[in-house]
Design an enzyme around this catalytic site. Sequence first.
Site, PDB file in Angstrom:
ATOM      1  CB  SER A 134      32.531   7.689   0.265  1.00  9.82           C
ATOM      2  OG  SER A 134      31.584   7.838   0.486  1.00  9.82           O
ATOM      3  CE1 TYR A 147      32.849  12.931   2.209  1.00 13.77           C
ATOM      4  CE2 TYR A 147      31.581  11.687   1.982  1.00 13.77           C
ATOM      5  CZ  TYR A 147      32.470  11.552   2.432  1.00 13.77           C
ATOM      6  OH  TYR A 147      34.114  10.987   2.893  1.00 13.77           O
TER       7      TYR A 147
END
Length: 270
Positions: A134, A147
């Site tokens: 990401s 996360y």
Amino acid sequence: MPNKTVLITGSSSGIGRATALRFQQTGWSVAATMRSPEKETELGKLAGITLIRLDVTSEDSIEAAIAETIKRFGGIDVVVNNAGYGLVGPFEASTPEQIRRQFETNVFGLMNVVRAVLPHMRERRAGVIINVASMGGRITFPLYSLYHGTKWAVEGFSEGLQFELEQFGIRVKIIEPGAIKTDFYDRSMDVMKKAGLVAYDSFVNRAMPNMQRAGENGPPPSIVSEVIFKAATDGSNRMRYQAGTNGVLFLRRLLPDGLFMSVIKRAVLK
Ligand SMILES: NC(=O)c1ccc[n+]([C@@H]2O[C@H](COP(=O)([O-])OP(=O)(O)OC[C@H]3O[C@@H](n4cnc5c(N)ncnc54)[C@H](OP(=O)(O)O)[C@@H]3O)[C@@H](O)[C@H]2O)c1
């Protein structure tokens, strides 16, 4: 038509699903793996796509899915480690079970898929491993600390792995999407909340809507699947590929930590 095979995890929705379609359209054989293939009504009808059960938190299901793909198609050229989700909220509100599940899925599951496919790729002296990290694997946003922990882990793992796999003709690629409109911000999200813990409420109420809006207004997952396809097929040694990051990672490189963090705060804590 290429006679090549890709195995993709988390193909039931979003980026994984778009990736299955992208490879299928170019004539690849696609092992579209997912936790619940019995719920999928469309992908399995397309020529070249085979639905296979794979839950990244189960080593048995990983082994079985890889063996089935090799048996059916004769080999695996590319693996796309896409399965993952976001655990979101103030860290103090998390439970150990939530943290464990987040890392079991986004990190250990991905590692187990890599470990399981390596003997096959090493034997063939070829293969591309594409790990969906990401933009949040290199920068951070409020309320996503756990996360980010998983995606920073995926970045470090993937980059370090490249050293030892290069000698076998296996390339590791890291995909860094920005905010993309998928189920990530909706049904897939796990929210940390603790009864009686109200100290973070005003912070959560300021940050959360802005973070959600970024996802809702984000580009479609096809922009990421296009980049994944490029990473699989460009034949280069390039390691990182971005999609939909709008220059944020460039800014990260330019600015010192404090200044960059204040830009993020200004954007998210409006
Ligand atoms: N959307 C974004 O803004 C964004 C940005 C950067 C990175 N990413 C990353 O992109 C990847 C795909 O997310 P998405 O945006 O496409 O979200 P999504 O639409 O929610 O897709 C997530 C996929 O992961 C699967 N999954 C979850 N746990 C799994 C498990 N234990 N085993 C196998 N599959 C599992 C889900 O399967 P089920 O249908 O069974 O739940 C679903 O297919 C994730 O790794 C995410 O972190 C997303």
